[in-house]
Write an enzyme that holds these catalytic residues in place. Structure first.
Site, PDB file in Angstrom:
ATOM      1  N   ASP A  17       0.820  -1.593   0.194  1.00 17.44           N
ATOM      2  CA  ASP A  17      -0.410   0.184  -0.095  1.00 17.44           C
ATOM      3  C   ASP A  17       0.912   1.471  -0.062  1.00 17.44           C
ATOM      4  O   ASP A  17       1.725   1.362   0.435  1.00 17.44           O
ATOM      5  CB  ASP A  17      -0.785   0.367   1.689  1.00 17.44           C
ATOM      6  CG  ASP A  17      -2.083   1.200   1.097  1.00 17.44           C
ATOM      7  OD1 ASP A  17      -2.167   1.644  -0.420  1.00 17.44           O
ATOM      8  OD2 ASP A  17      -2.057   1.277   2.054  1.00 17.44           O
ATOM      9  N   ASN A  65     -10.029  -3.208  -6.271  1.00 21.55           N
ATOM     10  CA  ASN A  65      -9.953  -2.590  -7.704  1.00 21.55           C
ATOM     11  C   ASN A  65      -9.968  -1.916  -9.040  1.00 21.55           C
ATOM     12  O   ASN A  65      -9.742  -0.688  -9.628  1.00 21.55           O
ATOM     13  CB  ASN A  65      -8.211  -2.539  -7.655  1.00 21.55           C
ATOM     14  CG  ASN A  65      -7.798  -2.757  -6.420  1.00 21.55           C
ATOM     15  OD1 ASN A  65      -6.793  -3.576  -6.425  1.00 21.55           O
ATOM     16  ND2 ASN A  65      -7.953  -1.452  -5.473  1.00 21.55           N
TER      17      ASN A  65
HETATM   18  C1  FPP Z   1      -2.255   0.127  -3.269  1.00 17.64           C
HETATM   19  O1  FPP Z   1      -1.483   1.115  -3.348  1.00 17.64           O
HETATM   20  C2  FPP Z   1      -1.355  -0.505  -4.324  1.00 17.64           C
HETATM   21  C3  FPP Z   1      -2.643  -1.138  -4.870  1.00 17.64           C
HETATM   22  C4  FPP Z   1      -3.613  -1.207  -5.478  1.00 17.64           C
HETATM   23  C5  FPP Z   1      -1.167  -2.389  -6.825  1.00 17.64           C
HETATM   24  C6  FPP Z   1      -0.095  -2.889  -6.673  1.00 17.64           C
HETATM   25  C7  FPP Z   1       0.401  -3.280  -7.868  1.00 17.64           C
HETATM   26  C8  FPP Z   1       2.083  -3.212  -8.286  1.00 17.64           C
HETATM   27  C9  FPP Z   1       2.498  -2.983  -6.344  1.00 17.64           C
HETATM   28  C10 FPP Z   1       1.918  -3.058  -9.310  1.00 17.64           C
HETATM   29  C11 FPP Z   1       3.400  -3.760  -9.481  1.00 17.64           C
HETATM   30  C12 FPP Z   1       3.140  -5.495  -9.110  1.00 17.64           C
HETATM   31  C13 FPP Z   1       3.444  -6.826 -10.579  1.00 17.64           C
HETATM   32  C14 FPP Z   1       3.120  -7.268 -10.311  1.00 17.64           C
HETATM   33  C15 FPP Z   1       4.036  -5.835 -11.378  1.00 17.64           C
HETATM   34  P1  FPP Z   1      -2.508   2.561  -3.633  1.00 17.64           P
HETATM   35  O2  FPP Z   1      -2.916   2.975  -5.029  1.00 17.64           O
HETATM   36  O3  FPP Z   1      -3.887   2.751  -2.867  1.00 17.64           O
HETATM   37  O4  FPP Z   1      -2.003   3.552  -2.082  1.00 17.64           O
HETATM   38  P2  FPP Z   1      -2.502   4.889  -2.087  1.00 17.64           P
HETATM   39  O5  FPP Z   1      -3.338   4.007  -0.535  1.00 17.64           O
HETATM   40  O6  FPP Z   1      -1.203   5.545  -1.418  1.00 17.64           O
HETATM   41  O7  FPP Z   1      -3.636   5.703  -3.348  1.00 17.64           O
END
Ligand code: FPP
Length: 243
Positions: A17, A65
């Site tokens: 996250d 998502n």
């Molecule tokens: C949450 O952070 C993260 C995600 C929903 C996506 C995670 C995906 C990756 C790290 C991509 C890589 C994966 C591979 C296998 C290539 P957020 O966007 O909710 O962050 P925030 O809470 O700060 O907005």
């Protein structure tokens, strides 16, 4: 950084996250945070090899998502596609089995094909990277319940004889042991629908560090914290009969 550590978890699962906040802090678009997050994942995969963690599961895209803006969803899907296209050789060299956990049928056909290709080319390896994609803990339990109901309707299973072990065999990856340690970055104290069944006895570790910044030192801190915990699985660890 050479450290001797006891009690290494066999399976570490991570809620990656904070990508969005990382990007925002830099005045950049959210996708740049996800790109940096994909690099952080590759680094952590190397730490798992170094510290002998056999299974690494990561929460890359949840069933919820899809409700994000289309550009972000498309960007995440193409990041995953690029990861599979560009890192297959690296996974093979690192002797790491790649698996996807989640509702694969909800992903694009081209992504499904790429996933099957990399899953097949890395199939024999013992170390595993499990990417949770279009994954939700409730969806997994529902899917298991549906399969079970079908088997029961055919007379293949008697619902009254159901055990936890038997129910577990209906989950997406029944051969994978439950996570010993679940790490969540960026400070939130919740599971967000991640591995609801499998997390029953997992140790939780929350760090304020944003996922793209997660370093070897942060990984080691989580391992050291885990090593100090006493896992009881609902039992007791000392004689408390007179207490
Ligand atoms: C949450 O952070 C993260 C995600 C929903 C996506 C995670 C995906 C990756 C790290 C991509 C890589 C994966 C591979 C296998 C290539 P957020 O966007 O909710 O962050 P925030 O809470 O700060 O907005």
């Amino acid at each position: 950084m050479e450290e001797q550590l006891d009690n290494i978890p066999r399976h570490v699962a991570i809620i990656m996250d904070g990508n969005g906040r990382w990007a925002k802090k830099r005045g950049s678009i959210r996708l740049s945070g996800h790109k940096a997050g994909a690099e952080a994942l590759l680094r952590v995969l190397n730490y798992c090899e170094k510290y002998k963690v056999q299974y690494l599961s990561v929460y890359a895209f949840s069933t919820e998502n899809w409700s994000r803006p289309k550009a972000e969803v498309d960007g995440l899907m193409s990041l995953l596609g690029n990861f599979l296209r560009n890192r297959e050789e690296e996974l093979i060299e690192a002797k790491c089995r790649f698996r996807v956990m989640g509702r694969k049928e909800g992903l694009s056909e081209s992504l499904q094909k790429l996933i099957s290709k990399v899953e097949a080319s890395t199939k024999g390896f013992e170390r595993q990277l499990i990417v949770c994609l279009n994954y939700g803990g409730r969806a997994e339990l529902l899917d298991a319940a549906k399969k079970l109901a079908e088997d029961a309707a055919r007379g293949d299973i008697d619902p009254q004889s159901l055990t936890e072990e038997k129910f577990g065999s209906y989950l997406y990856l029944p051969d994978v042991p439950d996570p010993d340690l679940i790490i969540r970055t960026s400070g939130e104290f919740r599971l967000s629908n991640f591995l609801l069944w499998e997390a029953a006895y997992s140790e939780l570790y929350v760090t304020p560090v944003l996922w793209p910044d997660f370093s070897e030192e942060d990984f080691l801190s989580a391992l050291k914290d885990f090593a100090k915990r006493t896992r009881k699985f609902g039992a007791i660890t000392e004689d408390t009969t007179n207490k």
